[in-house]
Design a protein around this motif. Structure first.
Motif, PDB file in Angstrom:
ATOM      1  N   LEU A  19     -96.596  -1.478 -15.690  1.00  0.00           N
ATOM      2  CA  LEU A  19     -97.253  -0.396 -16.431  1.00  0.00           C
ATOM      3  C   LEU A  19     -96.895   1.018 -16.004  1.00  0.00           C
ATOM      4  O   LEU A  19     -97.054   1.958 -16.793  1.00  0.00           O
ATOM      5  CB  LEU A  19     -98.776  -0.541 -16.300  1.00  0.00           C
ATOM      6  N   PHE A  20     -96.463   1.220 -14.777  1.00  0.00           N
ATOM      7  CA  PHE A  20     -96.380   2.584 -14.262  1.00  0.00           C
ATOM      8  C   PHE A  20     -94.993   3.047 -13.851  1.00  0.00           C
ATOM      9  O   PHE A  20     -94.604   4.176 -14.122  1.00  0.00           O
ATOM     10  CB  PHE A  20     -97.314   2.738 -13.049  1.00  0.00           C
ATOM     11  N   GLU A  21     -94.250   2.186 -13.169  1.00  0.00           N
ATOM     12  CA  GLU A  21     -93.084   2.652 -12.415  1.00  0.00           C
ATOM     13  C   GLU A  21     -91.845   2.743 -13.303  1.00  0.00           C
ATOM     14  O   GLU A  21     -90.925   1.962 -13.215  1.00  0.00           O
ATOM     15  CB  GLU A  21     -92.866   1.744 -11.207  1.00  0.00           C
ATOM     16  N   ASP A  22     -91.868   3.757 -14.132  1.00  0.00           N
ATOM     17  CA  ASP A  22     -90.851   3.937 -15.159  1.00  0.00           C
ATOM     18  C   ASP A  22     -89.682   4.720 -14.568  1.00  0.00           C
ATOM     19  O   ASP A  22     -89.559   5.919 -14.769  1.00  0.00           O
ATOM     20  CB  ASP A  22     -91.513   4.709 -16.312  1.00  0.00           C
ATOM     21  N   PHE A  23     -88.823   4.023 -13.845  1.00  0.00           N
ATOM     22  CA  PHE A  23     -87.712   4.668 -13.147  1.00  0.00           C
ATOM     23  C   PHE A  23     -86.690   5.144 -14.166  1.00  0.00           C
ATOM     24  O   PHE A  23     -86.183   4.357 -14.956  1.00  0.00           O
ATOM     25  CB  PHE A  23     -87.074   3.657 -12.190  1.00  0.00           C
ATOM     26  N   ALA A  24     -86.402   6.440 -14.141  1.00  0.00           N
ATOM     27  CA  ALA A  24     -85.531   6.997 -15.183  1.00  0.00           C
ATOM     28  C   ALA A  24     -84.203   7.449 -14.604  1.00  0.00           C
ATOM     29  O   ALA A  24     -84.154   8.182 -13.617  1.00  0.00           O
ATOM     30  CB  ALA A  24     -86.228   8.168 -15.869  1.00  0.00           C
ATOM     31  N   VAL A  25     -83.135   6.992 -15.228  1.00  0.00           N
ATOM     32  CA  VAL A  25     -81.782   7.370 -14.823  1.00  0.00           C
ATOM     33  C   VAL A  25     -81.042   7.802 -16.080  1.00  0.00           C
ATOM     34  O   VAL A  25     -81.116   7.130 -17.104  1.00  0.00           O
ATOM     35  CB  VAL A  25     -81.039   6.172 -14.192  1.00  0.00           C
TER      36      VAL A  25
END
Ligand SMILES: Cc1cc2nc3c(=O)[nH]c(=O)nc-3n(C[C@H](O)[C@H](O)[C@H](O)COP(=O)(O)OP(=O)(O)OC[C@H]3O[C@@H](n4cnc5c(N)ncnc54)[C@H](O)[C@@H]3O)c2cc1C
Lengths: 785, 286
Positions: free
Chosen positions: A689-695
Motif C-alpha cells: 500500500l505505501f512503498e511506491d519506489f519511483a525510478v
C-alpha cells in the motif's frame, strides 16, 4: 583497538530457558538502554572517515577520474580508484559482475567510482566534491523489454547472453491446450515495483590493519564468512589476512546479504596510513546504492473445471535485476519454483526471464522472489473464484497441496505440510466468518472488502549450494557456557534462540551463559543469515555440539566421581543439572567449574558440523535453475487475511484487521515467532500500500524517507496471529523457517480485499490511494455512499 | 555558527540588527531540514524558543491570540482550540508525529508558507490575522496578505511574526479540517480542505468559508464555491456540483507524491465529507 572491545554479550540473568516457552531476548536490555554496540556505534581511536564518489549517471564510459585536486585538500588522507585494487575488483555470488570501484563503465547512478579517506566528515565531503569524473554518456536501458530488444545498449559489454541474465522454463503436461479446455479461465497481469529495505541502521562498518598488516572489519553484515571469501578474491588477499565480525545488525532483510561497505572499508584501511577507517551511509546514499526487491511483471492464465479444480496454469515472470546480478538468479529461481502457488495443478507452463538494465540494483529481500510470484497467482486465484462463482477460500482448500502431493512446479512434497489446516483455521476465524456483516457495516462513502492469500516458502539454499553450519560451544574454565552464534542476528532474535537451544539442551541457566556473535576469528564458518534457514541449520548444529559437550562433561564428571567414591561410576547414571552434575546413586554433585578444571581447553570446546538435507528429486524441467536453488525440500505455509476499508472520496485504503495463520513447524519461542509474524505483515503492508519506489530514467525519485513512504504505527492495524505447529522432525525441536513466509502473500491479500471494495482491481505497482480512486472511478464507485 | 537564545523581544532586536544574515529558528523542523539539504550555513541562528512573549495563548476581544512560538503539540493539547477552533485543532493533530509536533510551531508553519502547511487552511477559513514586529514597530495583516506565494511571505528583513490572532466563530458554526496524506502520520498533505460553516436556523448553510491546501501555489480560497453553497442545504448533489466547480478551479501540480489530476479530484471530492452534515450534527471531521 583492544581485545576488550570484543565483548561477549552476557544474556540477562535468568533460569533455564525451555524450548517452546518465551525466553527473554538476550539483547533486549542492552538495546533498549542504548548500551548495545551496533557496527554504526564503533568509533575506533584515531579513526578517519571513508566515503564514496557516486556516478550520478545511469550508463557511461569513464574516460578519466581526476583525484589530484581532491588529494591536495587539507585533511584528505587518500583518494582511491580501481587502480588501487590489487585483486580482481569483482564481487558477486554466481555472476561476479560487480566492481568495488568502477573500472571503465558506470552501469547505474549509484555506482561507486572513487573512494576518499579524510580526517573529518567536512574534509570528506570536500574531497568527494573535488573528484572529477570524466564520463562519456552511453545509451541506457530502463525496462526489461527495452533491454531485450535487438540492438539495445548492453549493460555488461562482452558478456555472452547480452542483457538476459537468465531465462528458464518449468513445464508439465500441456498447459496451453488444457487452458483452452477449461470451463473457467482468467488472465491477469500484475506489475510490481521495487521495495527498499529501509533498515534503521544504514550500511556501515569500521576496519583497520592489525600490527601484522592483516585486516579486521566490523560490519553490519548478514554474511561475515562469505564476505571474507568475496573480499579475498576481489582484493587479492588470502583468507587468513581478513577477519570479519558482525555485531547485532540494526536490520538487514536481505539488504546486507553480501558485501555493501566491506570492500570500501578494506580498501580504505589498506591506504589510511595504519589508521582505522569508518564508513556510514546517509539515508540517501543507502537508498541510492543499496539493493532492493526486484521489480517484476507477471502474467498469469489460470483455469479450472466446473468443480473449481485447477486444471492449467500458464505464466510468465519477467524480473529486472538492474545493473548487477547480485542474488538475482537465486531470487528468480525461487520465484519460478513458487510461481504456481501451493496448489495441485497438472498442466503447467512457467516461463521467466531476468534481465539487466541501468536501473538500481535489485537483490535479496525477505521473501526472495516469492512475494512477486504470490502477487500473481493469488490474485489470479481470486479472479478465477469470482468468475467461476466459488468462494475464494473454499477454492483454495479444494486445490491446496499436502504431504505427498506435487506442486505445480513438480516438487513432490515429502515433508509434513500444514496448509490445509491453515486454511481451515482461517475459515473458522471470526474475521472470515463474520465478513459479510463487517462489509455491510461500512460507514458512508466507505467500502469494505475482505481478501485472503495462501502461500508457501521453500527453506534453505536448495540442492546445489551447501546449507551448512558449524556450531561451537565452550565450557569455560569458570564452568560457564560460551555459545558461539555463528550466524548474524539482524534483529530477528536468532542469537537468543541459540542461547535458548543450548540452555534447554544442557539444562544450564541463562545467567551462566555467554554469547559470542559472528566473528571469523572466534566462531566457525557458517552460511548466512538468510533464506529462512538461520535457526534451522545453526540450531541443528548447536544441538549436535551440545550433545558432544554434554557427553564430555558427564564422562569427566563420572571419572571425578569414581575417584571420590573409589568405585567405577557409569556416566549414564550422572545427570547434568544447572551448574553441576549429580549422581543419584551416591547423592553426590560436582560443580561444572571443578569439571572444567579437569579438562583441557580443547576438550572444553565442542564443535559440530551440520549440513541440511536437500531435495534430490530428479525433475525433467527447469534444469538451469538447479544451480540457483530449485527444488526445495522443506516448505513453510501460511494464509493471510486482510480486511480493508476504502474511502470512495479519496481512494485511501485502511487495513482494519490483519490475520496471519502460519505453519512453520513447532514454535521454539512464541514471542520471537509472533514478532516475525507482525514484522513480516507490516513490511508486506508497506509493499502493498505505501512503498511506491519511483525510478525514472534510472534516477530514483523517492531517494529519502520523506518521499519513500513507509507505513507508521498508525498505518498498521492490530494483528491477529494463529500458529499451526506441525512438527518438522528434521528441524531443531520440530521447527522450520518463519522469516519469509510471513511477508509472502500480504500484497495479494490486500489487493484482493481492495478489488472487492473498489470493484476494479489495481494491478500496477503499489496500491496507492490515487490508483484506488482511479479504480473506484472505473467501477462507478467513486464518491458513492 | 553562533546560536543566540534571546529571552525578550527587547533583547532580540539588537541581536537581529547585529547579525543581519542570521536565520530565525523556532522549532527548527523546517529550517534544519533545509540547511541539511542545501548545505547553506547562516552565520548565526537566533532561536525563539525562550521568548516567553511568543509562547502565550490568550483570549482577546473575541479572538484567540496565539504566540508564534506556541508549538503544534500545545495547540493539539489546548481545550480552547479543540472546542472553539476544531479545524485548527484537527490540523494540529494531523501535523507530523508527536516528536515533530513537540518542536514545530504555528509561526514556523506560517513562515514556511508551504501550500501544504496544515495549519494554514484553517487559519484562512477563520479569517486569522498575523501580527508582525520589527525593531521599528508592529503591523497586523490578514493571513491571505501575509503569505505571498510558495515559501514567500511579506516579512521584511529584520521582522518576525509575534502572534496569530484567530477570531472565534460564532456559536453553532461548524468547522473541520480534512487532510489526505500518503499515510496516517508523518505525511505532507496531498490535498486538504478546511471548512467553516455558519448554519441558518433551518439547517441550511449560511456563511461558508472554504480553503484548500496543496492544490495550488498557496492556500486556495474559492469565493464562487462559497457563494454557491451559501443558503443551500448540503445534500450530496449540491456538494457534488460545488465539488465540480472546485475541481475545475484549483491549480494543482504533479509531483512525486501525487498527480495534478488526483489532487483535482480530491479538491472536489473532499467537499462530500460535508454530506454527513446534511444528515446529522455529529460529524467531527475525521
Ligand atoms: C518529519 C517532519 C514531518 C512534518 N510534517 C508536517 C505536516 O504533516 N504538516 C505540516 O504542515 N508540516 C510538517 N512538517 C513541517 C514543519 O514541521 C512545520 O512546517 C512546522 O510548523 C515548522 O515550524 P518550526 O517552528 O519548526 O519552524 P522552523 O523550522 O523553526 O522555521 C521555519 C521557517 O520559518 C521561519 N520562522 C519561524 N518562526 C518565525 C517567526 N516567528 N517569525 C519569522 N520567521 C519565523 C524560520 O526562519 C524558517 O525560515 C514536518 C516536518 C518534519 C521534519
Amino acid at each position: 583497538m583492544s581485545q576488550s572491545d570484543w565483548r561477549s554479550n552476557r544474556p540477562p540473568a535468568g533460569g533455564v530457558q525451555e524450548i517452546g516457552r518465551v525466553a527473554p531476548r538476550a539483547d533486549a536490555a542492552a538495546k533498549v538502554t542504548g548500551a548495545e554496540r551496533y557496527a554504526a556505534d564503533y568509533y575506533p581511536e584515531n579513526y578517519v572517515w571513508a566515503g564514496v564518489k557516486r556516478a550520478g549517471v545511469p550508463h557511461a564510459r569513464i574516460m578519466g577520474v581526476d583525484t589530484a585536486s581532491a588529494r591536495a585538500l587539507p585533511g584528505v588522507v587518500a583518494v582511491l580508484t580501481h587502480k588501487d585494487i590489487g585483486g580482481k575488483n569483482r564481487l558477486g555470488i554466481f555472476e561476479k559482475d560487480q566492481p568495488i570501484l568502477a573500472d571503465g563503465v558506470v552501469r547505474h547512478c549509484g555506482d561507486a567510482v572513487a573512494l576518499a579517506v579524510a580526517e573529518t566528515k567536512e574534509a570528506l565531503t570536500a574531497a568527494l566534491a573535488a573528484i572529477r569524473v570524466d564520463c562519456e554518456p552511453l545509451a541506457a536501458v530502463f525496462a526489461p523489454e527495452e533491454a531485450l530488444a535487438a540492438g539495445a545498449p548492453i549493460v555488461h559489454e562482452g558478456r555472452g547472453g547480452g542483457n538476459l541474465l537468465l531465462e528458464s522454463e518449468i513445464c508439465f503436461g500441456k498447459a496451453r491446450e488444457a487452458l483452452a479446455g477449461c470451463r473457467h479461465a482468467v488472465e491477469l497481469t500484475v506489475e510490481l515495483g521495487w521495495q527498499e529495505h529501509a533498515f534503521l541502521e544504514t550500511q556501515t562498518g569500521v576496519a583497520w590493519q592489525e600490527a601484522d598488516g592483516s585486516l579486521t572489519i566490523v560490519a553490519s553484515t548478514q554474511t561475515p564468512f562469505r564476505d571474507r571469501l568475496e573480499l579475498a578474491e576481489a582484493l587479492g588477499l588470502t583468507l587468513d589476512r581478513i577477519r570479519v565480525t558482525a555485531p547485532y545488525l540494526g536490520g538487514g532483510f536481505g539488504g546486507k546479504d553480501g558485501v555493501t561497505v566491506q570492500g570500501f572499508l578494506a580498501l580504505a584501511a589498506l591506504h589510511s596510513g595504519g589508521r582505522p577507517v569508518k564508513i556510514w551511509y546517509s539515508r540517501e546514499e543507502s537508498i541510492l546504492a543499496g539493493t532492493k526487491r526486484h521489480p517484476a511483471t507477471v502474467t498469469y492464465r489460470l483455469g479450472c473445471d466446473a468443480d473449481g479444480v485447477f486444471q492449467a496454469l500458464d505464466c510468465r515472470l519477467v524480473f529486472d535485476t538492474g545493473a548487477y546480478a547480485s542474488l538475482g538468479t537465486e531470487v528468480f529461481a525461487l520465484a519460478l519454483e513458487h510461481a504456481g502457488g501451493p496448489y495441485r495443478i497438472a498442466n503447467v507452463a512457467v516461463h521467466g526471464k531476468i534481465v539487466y538494465t541501468n536501473n538500481p540494483v535489485a537483490g535479496a529481500f525477505r521473501g526472495f522472489g516469492v512475494p512477486q510470484a504470490a502477487a500473481g497467482i493469488e490474485q489470479a486465484v481470486d479472479e478465477l473464484a469470482r468468475v467461476a462463482g466459488f468462494d475464494p477460500l473454499a477454492m483454495r482448500r479444494k486445490n491446496a497441496v499436502g504431504c505427498g502431493d506435487t506442486t505445480p512446479t513438480g516438487v513432490v512434497i515429502g515433508r509434513p505440510a500444514g496448509l490445509a489446516e491453515c486454511l481451515a483455521q482461517v475459515e473458522r476465524h471470526p474475521l472470515w466468518r463474520e465478513r459479510q456483516t463487517w462489509r455491510e457495516g461500512a460507514p458512508p462513502f466507505k467500502r469494505r472488502g475482505v481478501g485472503v492469500a495462501a502461500v508457501y516458502h521453500g527453506m534453505g539454499f536448495g540442492p546445489a549450494v551447501a546449507d551448512y553450519a558449524n556450531a561451537k560451544l565452550e565450557l569455560t574454565a569458570e564452568g560457564r557456557i560460551t555459545v558461539c552464534a555463528g550466524v548474524a542476528d539482524m534483529g530477528q532474535g536468532n542469537a537468543t534462540t541459540c542461547l535458548q537451544i543450548v540452555s534447554h539442551a544442557l539444562g544450564q541457566p541463562y545467567g551462566d551463559m555467554e554469547l559470542v556473535l559472528p566473528d571469523t576469528a572466534r566462531t566457525l564458518p557458517s552460511a548466512s543469515s538468510s533464506a529462512s534457514r538461520t535457526t534451522f541449520t545453526y540450531g541443528n548444529a548447536l544441538i549436535g555440539a551440545a550433545g558432544v559437550l554434554r557427553e564430555r562433561i558427564l564422562a569427566r564428571g563420572a571419572l571425578l566421581l569414581s575417584f571420590q567414591l573409589l568405585a567405577p561410576v557409569n556416566a549414564a547414571e550422572v545427570d547434568l543439572l544447572p551448574g553441576r552434575i549429580y549422581h543419584a546413586p551416591s547423592g553426590r554433585s560436582v560443580p561444572l567449574k571443578v569439571i572444567a578444571g579437569f579438562m583441557d581447553a580443547a576438550e572444553r570446546t565442542a564443535t559440530y558440523s551440520y549440513t541440511c538435507p536437500v531435495n534430490r528429486q530428479a525433475i525433467p524441467t527447469g534444469g538451469n535453475l538447479r544451480l540457483h536453488g530449485y527444488p526445495h525440500r522443506i516448505f513453510s505455509y501460511a494464509v493471510k487475511l486482510a480486511r480493508v476499508e476504502v474511502d470512495t472520496l479519496t481512494g485511501e485504503a485502511r487495513v482494519c484487521d490483519f490475520l496471519s495463520c502460519v505453519e512453520a513447524g513447532r514454535v521454539l519461542n512464541p514471542q520471537l515467532y509472533e514478532q516475525q509474524l507482525h514484522g513480516g505483515a507490516a513490511q508486506g503492508l508497506g509493499y502493498a500500500l505505501f512503498e511506491d519506489f519511483a525510478v525514472s530514467g534510472g534516477e530514483i525519485a523517492t531517494g529519502d524517507l520523506a518521499t519513500y513512504i513507509l507505513p507508521t504505527a498508525l498505518d498498521v492495524p492490530d494483528m491477529e496471529t494463529v500458529s499451526v505447529a506441525v512438527s518438522e522432525d528434521e528441524g531443531p525441536f520440530g521447527m522450520k523457517g518463519v522469516g519469509e513466509v510471513v511477508i509472502d502473500g500480504v500484497l495479494p491479500a490486500v489487493a484482493n480485499a481492495v478489488a472487492e471494495a473498489a470493484g476494479v482491481r489495481v494491478t500496477k505497482g503499489t496500491l496507492t490511494a490515487e490508483k484506488i480512486l482511479a479504480a473506484l472511478r472505473a467501477g462507478g464507485r467513486e464518491a458513492t455512499r | 555558527m553562533e546560536v543566540f537564545f534571546p529571552r525578550t523581544l527587547a533583547e532580540l532586536w539588537p541581536l537581529k540588527a547585529a547579525n543581519p544574515e542570521s536565520a530565525v529558528m523556532a522549532g527548527g523542523t523546517d529550517l534544519l531540514v533545509r540547511l541539511r539539504k542545501t548545505g547553506e550555513r547562516p552565520p548565526a541562528i537566533i532561536a525563539l524558543e525562550r521568548l516567553a512573549e511568543l509562547r502565550r495563548m490568550s483570549i482577546e476581544g473575541g479572538g484567540l491570540r496565539i504566540g508564534a512560538a506556541v508549538t503544534i503539540g500545545e495547540l493539539a493539547a489546548s481545550e480552547i482550540v479543540r472546542d472553539a477552533l476544531p479545524a485548527l485543532w484537527q490540523a494540529a493533530a494531523a501535523l507530523g508525529s508527536p516528536p515533530v509536533r513537540h518542536g514545530a510551531t504555528v509561526g514556523g508553519n506560517m513562515c514556511t508558507a508551504s501550500p501544504a502547511g496544515d495549519t494554514l487552511p484553517p487559519l484562512y477559513v477563520y479569517g486569522a490575522a498575523v501580527a508582525v514586529a520589527g525593531a521599528a514597530g508592529c503591523r497586523r495583516l490578514p493571513i491571505g496578505d501575509f503569505i505571498l506565494g510558495p515559501g514567500r511571505t511579506s516579512l521584511a528583513p529584520g521582522e518576525i511574526v509575534t502572534d496569530i490572532i484567530v477570531p472565534l466563530p460564532t456559536g453553532g458554526a461548524f468547522s473541520a479540517y480534512y487532510k489526505v496524506g500518503k499515510r496516517r502520520a508523518m505525511a505532507i498533505a496531498v490535498a486538504s480542505l478546511a471548512v467553516c460553516i455558519v448554519r441558518t436556523a433551518d439547517g441550511a448553510a449560511g456563511k461558508v468559508r472554504l480553503a484548500w491546501g496543496s492544490v495550488g501555489p498557496t492556500v486556495i480560497s474559492l469565493p464562487a464555491v462559497e457563494a454557491f453553497l451559501a443558503g443551500k442545504r448540503l445534500a450530496p448533489d449540491v456538494l457534488r456540483q460545488a465539488g465540480a466547480m472546485a475541481a475545475a478551479a484549483v491549480l494543482p501540480i504533479d509531483d512525486v507524491r501525487a498527480s495534478a489530476g488526483y489532487r483535482r479530484s480530491l479538491a472536489g471530492n473532499l467537499l462530500l465529507k460535508l454530506a454527513a452534515l446534511g444528515d446529522d450534527e455529529q460529524e467531527d471531521g475525521r
